[in-house]
Structure formats: structure tokens, C-alpha cells
Write a protein that holds these residues in place. Structure first.
Motif, PDB file in Angstrom:
ATOM      1  N   VAL A 114       4.503 -38.774 -88.213  1.00  0.00           N
ATOM      2  CA  VAL A 114       5.822 -38.949 -87.611  1.00  0.00           C
ATOM      3  C   VAL A 114       6.843 -38.650 -88.698  1.00  0.00           C
ATOM      4  N   LEU A 115       7.690 -37.660 -88.452  1.00  0.00           N
ATOM      5  CA  LEU A 115       8.643 -37.171 -89.445  1.00  0.00           C
ATOM      6  C   LEU A 115      10.054 -37.297 -88.908  1.00  0.00           C
ATOM      7  N   THR A 116      10.874 -38.135 -89.529  1.00  0.00           N
ATOM      8  CA  THR A 116      12.271 -38.256 -89.106  1.00  0.00           C
ATOM      9  C   THR A 116      13.140 -37.259 -89.864  1.00  0.00           C
ATOM     10  N   GLY A 117      14.260 -36.910 -89.264  1.00  0.00           N
ATOM     11  CA  GLY A 117      15.128 -35.909 -89.874  1.00  0.00           C
ATOM     12  C   GLY A 117      14.503 -34.534 -89.872  1.00  0.00           C
ATOM     13  N   ALA A 118      13.735 -34.234 -88.834  1.00  0.00           N
ATOM     14  CA  ALA A 118      12.948 -32.995 -88.795  1.00  0.00           C
ATOM     15  C   ALA A 118      13.747 -31.787 -88.332  1.00  0.00           C
ATOM     16  N   GLY A 119      15.005 -31.983 -87.944  1.00  0.00           N
ATOM     17  CA  GLY A 119      15.757 -30.906 -87.328  1.00  0.00           C
ATOM     18  C   GLY A 119      16.527 -30.018 -88.271  1.00  0.00           C
ATOM     19  N   SER A 120      16.495 -30.290 -89.571  1.00  0.00           N
ATOM     20  CA  SER A 120      17.256 -29.454 -90.508  1.00  0.00           C
ATOM     21  C   SER A 120      16.812 -29.724 -91.925  1.00  0.00           C
ATOM     22  N   GLY A 121      17.229 -28.825 -92.835  1.00  0.00           N
ATOM     23  CA  GLY A 121      17.108 -29.044 -94.266  1.00  0.00           C
ATOM     24  C   GLY A 121      15.720 -29.389 -94.758  1.00  0.00           C
ATOM     25  N   ILE A 122      15.643 -30.454 -95.552  1.00  0.00           N
ATOM     26  CA  ILE A 122      14.373 -30.877 -96.137  1.00  0.00           C
ATOM     27  C   ILE A 122      13.366 -31.218 -95.057  1.00  0.00           C
ATOM     28  N   GLY A 123      13.799 -31.885 -94.000  1.00  0.00           N
ATOM     29  CA  GLY A 123      12.883 -32.245 -92.923  1.00  0.00           C
ATOM     30  C   GLY A 123      12.279 -31.034 -92.245  1.00  0.00           C
ATOM     31  N   GLN A 124      13.092 -30.006 -92.077  1.00  0.00           N
ATOM     32  CA  GLN A 124      12.582 -28.776 -91.488  1.00  0.00           C
ATOM     33  C   GLN A 124      11.535 -28.135 -92.395  1.00  0.00           C
ATOM     34  N   GLY A 125      11.810 -28.133 -93.701  1.00  0.00           N
ATOM     35  CA  GLY A 125      10.832 -27.607 -94.655  1.00  0.00           C
ATOM     36  C   GLY A 125       9.539 -28.405 -94.648  1.00  0.00           C
ATOM     37  N   MET A 126       9.663 -29.729 -94.540  1.00  0.00           N
ATOM     38  CA  MET A 126       8.464 -30.564 -94.463  1.00  0.00           C
ATOM     39  C   MET A 126       7.657 -30.235 -93.212  1.00  0.00           C
ATOM     40  N   ALA A 127       8.331 -30.125 -92.078  1.00  0.00           N
ATOM     41  CA  ALA A 127       7.625 -29.834 -90.824  1.00  0.00           C
ATOM     42  C   ALA A 127       6.829 -28.543 -90.940  1.00  0.00           C
ATOM     43  N   GLU A 128       7.460 -27.509 -91.485  1.00  0.00           N
ATOM     44  CA  GLU A 128       6.764 -26.234 -91.655  1.00  0.00           C
ATOM     45  C   GLU A 128       5.538 -26.390 -92.546  1.00  0.00           C
ATOM     46  N   GLY A 129       5.708 -27.087 -93.674  1.00  0.00           N
ATOM     47  CA  GLY A 129       4.595 -27.260 -94.595  1.00  0.00           C
ATOM     48  C   GLY A 129       3.484 -28.105 -94.020  1.00  0.00           C
ATOM     49  N   PHE A 130       3.836 -29.177 -93.338  1.00  0.00           N
ATOM     50  CA  PHE A 130       2.813 -30.062 -92.770  1.00  0.00           C
ATOM     51  C   PHE A 130       1.978 -29.345 -91.713  1.00  0.00           C
ATOM     52  N   VAL A 131       2.649 -28.608 -90.831  1.00  0.00           N
ATOM     53  CA  VAL A 131       1.917 -27.888 -89.787  1.00  0.00           C
ATOM     54  C   VAL A 131       1.054 -26.795 -90.406  1.00  0.00           C
ATOM     55  N   ARG A 132       1.600 -26.107 -91.393  1.00  0.00           N
ATOM     56  CA  ARG A 132       0.824 -25.064 -92.081  1.00  0.00           C
ATOM     57  C   ARG A 132      -0.460 -25.627 -92.680  1.00  0.00           C
ATOM     58  N   GLU A 133      -0.401 -26.882 -93.124  1.00  0.00           N
ATOM     59  CA  GLU A 133      -1.568 -27.516 -93.737  1.00  0.00           C
ATOM     60  C   GLU A 133      -2.437 -28.258 -92.731  1.00  0.00           C
ATOM     61  N   GLY A 134      -2.180 -28.052 -91.422  1.00  0.00           N
ATOM     62  CA  GLY A 134      -3.098 -28.525 -90.400  1.00  0.00           C
ATOM     63  C   GLY A 134      -2.775 -29.848 -89.752  1.00  0.00           C
ATOM     64  N   ALA A 135      -1.611 -30.443 -90.061  1.00  0.00           N
ATOM     65  CA  ALA A 135      -1.269 -31.743 -89.492  1.00  0.00           C
ATOM     66  C   ALA A 135      -0.736 -31.620 -88.076  1.00  0.00           C
ATOM     67  N   GLN A 136      -0.873 -32.700 -87.317  1.00  0.00           N
ATOM     68  CA  GLN A 136      -0.110 -32.888 -86.096  1.00  0.00           C
ATOM     69  C   GLN A 136       1.192 -33.569 -86.502  1.00  0.00           C
ATOM     70  N   VAL A 137       2.321 -33.060 -86.023  1.00  0.00           N
ATOM     71  CA  VAL A 137       3.616 -33.585 -86.450  1.00  0.00           C
ATOM     72  C   VAL A 137       4.485 -33.894 -85.237  1.00  0.00           C
ATOM     73  N   LEU A 138       4.960 -35.134 -85.178  1.00  0.00           N
ATOM     74  CA  LEU A 138       5.981 -35.506 -84.207  1.00  0.00           C
ATOM     75  C   LEU A 138       7.303 -35.538 -84.955  1.00  0.00           C
ATOM     76  N   GLY A 139       8.165 -34.557 -84.677  1.00  0.00           N
ATOM     77  CA  GLY A 139       9.452 -34.469 -85.332  1.00  0.00           C
ATOM     78  C   GLY A 139      10.500 -35.258 -84.571  1.00  0.00           C
ATOM     79  N   VAL A 140      11.214 -36.114 -85.279  1.00  0.00           N
ATOM     80  CA  VAL A 140      12.253 -36.961 -84.690  1.00  0.00           C
ATOM     81  C   VAL A 140      13.587 -36.601 -85.314  1.00  0.00           C
ATOM     82  N   ASP A 141      14.615 -36.432 -84.492  1.00  0.00           N
ATOM     83  CA  ASP A 141      15.937 -36.079 -85.012  1.00  0.00           C
ATOM     84  C   ASP A 141      16.986 -36.387 -83.955  1.00  0.00           C
ATOM     85  N   LEU A 142      18.215 -36.565 -84.406  1.00  0.00           N
ATOM     86  CA  LEU A 142      19.339 -36.734 -83.485  1.00  0.00           C
ATOM     87  C   LEU A 142      19.636 -35.464 -82.705  1.00  0.00           C
TER      88      LEU A 142
END
Length: 257
Positions: free
Chosen positions: A10-38
Motif C-alpha cells: 500500500v503506497l500513499t502519495g502514489a499520484g506524483s513525484g517520488i510516489g510515482q517513481g516508487m510505484a514504477e519501481g515496485f511494479v517493475r520488481e514484481g510487487a502488487q501495489v495499491l496506490g493511494v492519492d488525493l
């Protein structure tokens, strides 16, 4: 083998910036990611950038909402996912000197950067009883040093680093690790213009940094990937500074005097 193939994040702040970079990296490395953002639009943009069908899902929500933990649980249940990683990345920056900061402003920083993070972390450790898990917090270089004109922000981020240590101490016996990243100046859509136009900012954060460059969201994502992966299974309570060496000391080289 993907480094995060056994992680549901579960990743908060996934809609921009650092959170967006994290989401890309996590998915690339095989994770399931629930992105949460305003921002629903921000989440849609992140979804368009990540690769891996069915690996990234979204939930529009505010970390200051007391009902967000239950909304996350409901979404995860509908997906058939069981989370074992929480990335508390959502936050706000800026601010002013302490003498110019009213209670309303201070409380806003604490609500977003500390209370929201605390509430989700509490939900995670309660859900994970008897199971291993990882909480990764986004702290800041200002968790450790003073930031001119950022009293409320620095206060909140110091609290994040402190809570990281405290929860690591309490929950390690349960197999739960709690770690953090502390970004330096990172070039995002929100900071790019200031970096380009403000010479003083470049001088302080780039010219006086040992690596002489601004950070990118992927720099933070790479550190986060390591910390939540099983490669870091003997690391807890630590806050990793990812700042190009800036907090080592901001000194010009002899030939730059």
C-alpha cells in the motif's frame, strides 16, 4: 527473479513525484501495489506509466481521513490481496519560521505528515499480528538538520524519523521491520521550475553537494526497493539518507573558493 515478487504494497502519495517513481519501481520488481492519492488524475497518470497488468490498482483517499484504513482494507479484500508492506509516502512541504507559523498551519503539517502516517501504521501492525511485514516511511533530510523557514515541516519530519525508530523497537519481535528514506532535493513536476529558475537553490543544494546533481524520483525508489526487499531483512529502525551526500556538509572544494 523480481526482488519484490512476494510483496503486496500500500503506497500513499502514489499520484506524483517520488510516489510515482516508487510505484514504477515496485511494479517493475514484481510487487502488487495499491496506490493511494488525493488526485484521481494523478493516479491515472501513474497507472499509465507502470508496467505489469493487474499489478497496480488505485484508491482515491486522503491520509487525514480517519476512515482511510478501513477503505484500504475494503479495497484489498475486493482485490483478494493481503498487504505486507506499507509505504507512508504522502506528505506536504514548505512552511515558514516558527514565529510566523500559526497553530492551524502547524496542525496541518502534523495531520498530513505525522498523524495520517501514524494511523495507517497502526492499522498495518494490527492487521499483521503474527505475520512479517515492512513499514517504509518517507522522512526528509530535515529530519536531521535545520531547514531555514520550514519549522512545521521539519518538526513533522523529525517526528517521522523518531516514530520509525520507536515502532522498529516495539514490533521487531513480531517480525515487522520499520524503516525510512530521507530524500534530499528531488526533481519532480513540483520542484523542476524552482530548480531551473532559482540560482540560490541550485547553489545550496547542487553546487555544495558532493555528487553535484539533483536527485530523481528513481533514486528514492531504488533505495526504497532495497529497504523493503528481503535483502534488507536484518535492517530496521534506520532512516536512509538519499541526498547526494548533502547532509555530510555543504562546503565548496578548495579550487572553487
Amino acid at each position: 527473479m523480481a526482488r519484490l515478487s512476494n510483496k503486496c504494497i500500500v503506497l500513499t502519495g502514489a499520484g506524483s513525484g517520488i510516489g510515482q517513481g516508487m510505484a514504477e519501481g515496485f511494479v517493475r520488481e514484481g510487487a502488487q501495489v495499491l496506490g493511494v492519492d488525493l488526485s484521481e488524475a494523478g493516479l491515472a497518470e501513474t497507472a499509465a506509466r507502470v508496467s505489469g497488468p493487474g499489478r497496480f490498482e488505485t484508491l482515491v483517499g486522503n491520509v487525514t481521513d480517519k476512515g482511510l484504513p478501513d477503505a484500504i482494507r475494503t479495497k484489498l479484500s475486493a482485490l483478494g490481496w493481503q498487504w505486507n508492506v506499507l509505504c507512508n509516502n504522502a506528505g506536504i512541504g514548505g512552511g515558514g519560521m516558527a514565529g510566523d507559523t500559526d497553530d492551524e498551519t502547524l496542525n496541518r503539517y502534523l495531520d498530513v505528515n505525522v498523524t495520517g502516517l501514524f494511523r495507517l501504521s497502526r492499522a498495518a501492525v494490527n492487521d499483521w499480528k503474527g505475520k512479517a511485514g515492512v513499514i517504509l516511511n518517507t522522512a526528509s533530510i530535515y529530519s536531521f538538520i535545520g531547514a531555514t523557514g520550514s519549522a512545521a515541516y521539519s518538526t513533522s519530519k523529525a517526528a517521522v524519523a523518531g516514530l520509525t525508530r520507536q515502532m522498529a523497537t516495539d514490533y521487531g519481535v513480531e517480525g515487522i521491520r520499520v524503516v525510512a528514506v530521507a530524500p534530499g532535493l528531488i526533481e519532480t513536476a513540483l520542484t523542476a521550475e524552482r530548480i531551473r529558475t532559482e540560482a540560490w537553490r541550485r547553489h545550496i543544494y547542487i553546487d555544495q553537494s558532493p555528487l553535484r546533481r539533483v536527485g530523481k524520483p528513481e533514486d528514492i525508489a531504488n533505495g526504497a526497493i532495497f529497504l523493503i526487499s528481503d535483502e534488507a531483512s536484518f535492517i530496521t529502525g534506520e532512516t536512509l539518507r538519499i541526498d547526494g551526500g548533502w547532509t555530510l556538509g555543504r562546503y565548496p572544494r578548495p579550487d572553487e573558493d
